[in-house]
Scaffold this motif. Structure first.
Motif, PDB file in Angstrom:
ATOM      1  N   HIS A 155       0.846  -1.193   0.000  1.00 61.96           N
ATOM      2  CA  HIS A 155       0.000   0.000   0.000  1.00 61.96           C
ATOM      3  C   HIS A 155       0.886   1.249   0.000  1.00 61.96           C
ATOM      4  N   SER A 156       0.674   2.140  -0.947  1.00 61.11           N
ATOM      5  CA  SER A 156       1.413   3.404  -1.024  1.00 61.11           C
ATOM      6  C   SER A 156       0.451   4.502  -1.429  1.00 61.11           C
ATOM      7  N   ARG A 157       0.506   5.627  -0.739  1.00 61.13           N
ATOM      8  CA  ARG A 157      -0.451   6.703  -1.029  1.00 61.13           C
ATOM      9  C   ARG A 157      -0.032   7.571  -2.206  1.00 61.13           C
ATOM     10  N   ASP A 158       1.279   7.583  -2.524  1.00 60.63           N
ATOM     11  CA  ASP A 158       1.763   8.397  -3.637  1.00 60.63           C
ATOM     12  C   ASP A 158       3.100   7.847  -4.116  1.00 60.63           C
ATOM     13  N   TRP A 159       3.691   8.523  -5.120  1.00 60.83           N
ATOM     14  CA  TRP A 159       4.915   7.998  -5.714  1.00 60.83           C
ATOM     15  C   TRP A 159       6.092   8.024  -4.752  1.00 60.83           C
ATOM     16  N   ARG A 160       6.154   9.014  -3.898  1.00 62.03           N
ATOM     17  CA  ARG A 160       7.246   9.043  -2.914  1.00 62.03           C
ATOM     18  C   ARG A 160       7.165   7.853  -1.968  1.00 62.03           C
ATOM     19  N   ALA A 161       5.954   7.537  -1.522  1.00 57.29           N
ATOM     20  CA  ALA A 161       5.767   6.385  -0.640  1.00 57.29           C
ATOM     21  C   ALA A 161       6.123   5.086  -1.359  1.00 57.29           C
ATOM     22  N   ALA A 162       5.813   5.018  -2.642  1.00 49.43           N
ATOM     23  CA  ALA A 162       6.141   3.822  -3.419  1.00 49.43           C
ATOM     24  C   ALA A 162       7.656   3.644  -3.516  1.00 49.43           C
ATOM     25  N   ILE A 163       8.373   4.730  -3.753  1.00 48.69           N
ATOM     26  CA  ILE A 163       9.835   4.638  -3.813  1.00 48.69           C
ATOM     27  C   ILE A 163      10.406   4.334  -2.436  1.00 48.69           C
ATOM     28  N   ARG A 164       9.800   4.906  -1.399  1.00 47.31           N
ATOM     29  CA  ARG A 164      10.269   4.594  -0.034  1.00 47.31           C
ATOM     30  C   ARG A 164      10.112   3.101   0.263  1.00 47.31           C
ATOM     31  N   ALA A 165       9.007   2.514  -0.185  1.00 44.56           N
ATOM     32  CA  ALA A 165       8.806   1.083   0.025  1.00 44.56           C
ATOM     33  C   ALA A 165       9.883   0.272  -0.697  1.00 44.56           C
ATOM     34  N   ALA A 166      10.206   0.685  -1.928  1.00 48.35           N
ATOM     35  CA  ALA A 166      11.250   0.000  -2.685  1.00 48.35           C
ATOM     36  C   ALA A 166      12.612   0.190  -2.029  1.00 48.35           C
ATOM     37  N   GLY A 167      12.866   1.409  -1.525  1.00 48.55           N
ATOM     38  CA  GLY A 167      14.124   1.680  -0.841  1.00 48.55           C
ATOM     39  C   GLY A 167      14.240   0.928   0.468  1.00 48.55           C
ATOM     40  N   GLN A 168      13.130   0.806   1.198  1.00 45.56           N
ATOM     41  CA  GLN A 168      13.168   0.088   2.468  1.00 45.56           C
ATOM     42  C   GLN A 168      13.478  -1.388   2.250  1.00 45.56           C
ATOM     43  N   ALA A 169      12.972  -1.944   1.162  1.00 45.87           N
ATOM     44  CA  ALA A 169      13.294  -3.342   0.847  1.00 45.87           C
ATOM     45  C   ALA A 169      14.794  -3.504   0.598  1.00 45.87           C
ATOM     46  N   LEU A 170      15.408  -2.526  -0.068  1.00 45.32           N
ATOM     47  CA  LEU A 170      16.866  -2.566  -0.277  1.00 45.32           C
ATOM     48  C   LEU A 170      17.610  -2.480   1.049  1.00 45.32           C
ATOM     49  N   VAL A 171      17.135  -1.616   1.933  1.00 45.31           N
ATOM     50  CA  VAL A 171      17.752  -1.471   3.255  1.00 45.31           C
ATOM     51  C   VAL A 171      17.633  -2.780   4.039  1.00 45.31           C
ATOM     52  N   ASP A 172      16.469  -3.385   3.994  1.00 43.89           N
ATOM     53  CA  ASP A 172      16.206  -4.590   4.789  1.00 43.89           C
ATOM     54  C   ASP A 172      17.087  -5.764   4.394  1.00 43.89           C
ATOM     55  N   VAL A 173      17.517  -5.811   3.127  1.00 41.06           N
ATOM     56  CA  VAL A 173      18.375  -6.927   2.694  1.00 41.06           C
ATOM     57  C   VAL A 173      19.847  -6.535   2.644  1.00 41.06           C
ATOM     58  N   GLY A 174      20.164  -5.336   3.155  1.00 44.75           N
ATOM     59  CA  GLY A 174      21.560  -4.921   3.260  1.00 44.75           C
ATOM     60  C   GLY A 174      22.187  -4.424   1.982  1.00 44.75           C
ATOM     61  N   VAL A 175      21.357  -3.994   1.034  1.00 45.89           N
ATOM     62  CA  VAL A 175      21.887  -3.476  -0.231  1.00 45.89           C
ATOM     63  C   VAL A 175      22.288  -2.013  -0.108  1.00 45.89           C
ATOM     64  N   SER A 176      21.518  -1.235   0.632  1.00 47.95           N
ATOM     65  CA  SER A 176      21.779   0.200   0.730  1.00 47.95           C
ATOM     66  C   SER A 176      21.356   0.721   2.098  1.00 47.95           C
ATOM     67  N   THR A 177      21.670   1.983   2.346  1.00 51.92           N
ATOM     68  CA  THR A 177      21.197   2.661   3.543  1.00 51.92           C
ATOM     69  C   THR A 177      19.984   3.515   3.183  1.00 51.92           C
ATOM     70  N   ALA A 178      19.359   4.082   4.197  1.00 54.92           N
ATOM     71  CA  ALA A 178      18.189   4.927   3.965  1.00 54.92           C
ATOM     72  C   ALA A 178      18.530   6.153   3.130  1.00 54.92           C
ATOM     73  N   ASP A 179      19.788   6.565   3.149  1.00 54.58           N
ATOM     74  CA  ASP A 179      20.184   7.732   2.345  1.00 54.58           C
ATOM     75  C   ASP A 179      19.958   7.481   0.859  1.00 54.58           C
ATOM     76  N   TYR A 180      20.104   6.231   0.438  1.00 55.50           N
ATOM     77  CA  TYR A 180      19.910   5.936  -0.980  1.00 55.50           C
ATOM     78  C   TYR A 180      18.443   6.115  -1.378  1.00 55.50           C
ATOM     79  N   THR A 181      17.539   5.779  -0.477  1.00 54.43           N
ATOM     80  CA  THR A 181      16.119   6.010  -0.753  1.00 54.43           C
ATOM     81  C   THR A 181      15.863   7.490  -0.984  1.00 54.43           C
ATOM     82  N   THR A 182      16.457   8.336  -0.154  1.00 52.01           N
ATOM     83  CA  THR A 182      16.337   9.781  -0.317  1.00 52.01           C
ATOM     84  C   THR A 182      16.890  10.225  -1.668  1.00 52.01           C
ATOM     85  N   GLU A 183      17.997   9.604  -2.087  1.00 50.34           N
ATOM     86  CA  GLU A 183      18.607   9.954  -3.372  1.00 50.34           C
ATOM     87  C   GLU A 183      17.716   9.536  -4.541  1.00 50.34           C
ATOM     88  N   MET A 184      17.037   8.411  -4.428  1.00 55.95           N
ATOM     89  CA  MET A 184      16.132   7.983  -5.503  1.00 55.95           C
ATOM     90  C   MET A 184      14.961   8.953  -5.649  1.00 55.95           C
TER      91      MET A 184
END
Length: 276
Positions: free
Chosen positions: A18-47
């Protein structure tokens, strides 16, 4: 496992998000990267900042956003996430909204993931595989499809002339490679040169293979800054509408492609470029 599924952990495949807008959708994708150790939260901000700066060019096909940013210290290793939204959300794209699938890429450099991008482009450009991915009910099913299990062969495209020539179009300048008078280069361009431009590159190369032109035309994926310096080497640039506006007049034809996964659209753009 393939080069593609090696980069995509099952726990980074999330369906019905569930995502209310495009930023939330990218945050969800970024959080999945964080959860598996691919990136930090800063990368989500960069996306997110990438879209804010360059517009929704990451929406590369109807319903599909390919979220990414430049390689940075926020990327711990190259990897991907796959977020299928419960309800599609608009990203602000003229033709490809709303988005129901966000695929995020975090890359340590601009070349380590090229084979994986080629495999992803092939999967998503095949209508039957794309439909099966939309209907997949589990991460295991998504990964099996991306591995090529039961994926049908891509349809053949009509052939074109065997060899491109400088006379093919007055607008397309021929800048031959050293020692190869008939060799041309086409640039595919995105904001960062590591994501959507690779997608378009792979689709274009599929079309060139079908035409039998691969030995005559090479394709280079690059970013907007580099493209301005490299434009004189190319007969044309293929890119999104948003990036075309950013590039402006670079002295060679800039062709807009709306659906980066559509071999048919890229075929049409290539025919227009060479007047075939």
């Amino acid at each position: 496992m393939t080069a593609l599924t090696t980069l995509l952990s099952p726990t980074a495949v999330r369906l019905g998000v569930h995502s209310r807008d495009w930023r939330a959708a990218i945050r969800a994708a970024g959080q999945a990267l964080v959860d598996v150790g691919v990136s930090t939260a800063d990368y989500t901000t960069e996306m997110i900042a990438n879209v804010e700066e360059n517009g929704p060019y990451i929406v590369i096909a109807p319903g599909l956003a390919f979220a990414h940013a430049r390689p940075s210290p926020a990327v711990l290793r190259t990897g991907m996430s796959w977020i299928r939204l419960h309800e599609p959300v608009p990203f602000g794209h003229d033709t490809n909204d709303p988005v129901s699938l966000v695929v995020a890429l975090a890359a340590t450099d601009s070349s380590a993931h090229t084979e994986a991008m080629a495999a992803l482009a092939r999967s998503l450009s095949d209508p039957a595989t794309a439909t099966a991915l939309e209907q997949a009910s589990s991460a295991a099913e998504v990964l099996a499809l991306l591995d090529g299990d039961a994926a049908p062969a891509a349809p053949t495209m009509p052939a074109a002339r065997a060899t491109p020539t400088a006379r093919a179009t007055p607008a397309a300048r021929a800048t031959p490679a050293a020692g190869a008078a008939s060799h041309h280069k086409i640039l595919t361009v995105c904001g960062n040169g590591v994501g959507t431009s690779l997608f378009l590159k792979n689709t274009l190369e599929q079309v060139l293979d079908r035409w039998g032109w691969s030995r005559h035309v090479s394709v280079e994926a690059t970013d907007t800054i580099s493209a301005k310096g490299k434009a004189s080497e190319a007969v044309a640039i293929l890119t999104s509408r948003e990036i075309a506006r950013t590039l402006g007049d670079v002295g060679v034809p800039v062709k807009v492609v709306e659906d980066f996964t559509s071999a048919a659209e890229v075929d049409s753009v290539l025919r227009d470029t060479y007047r075939v």
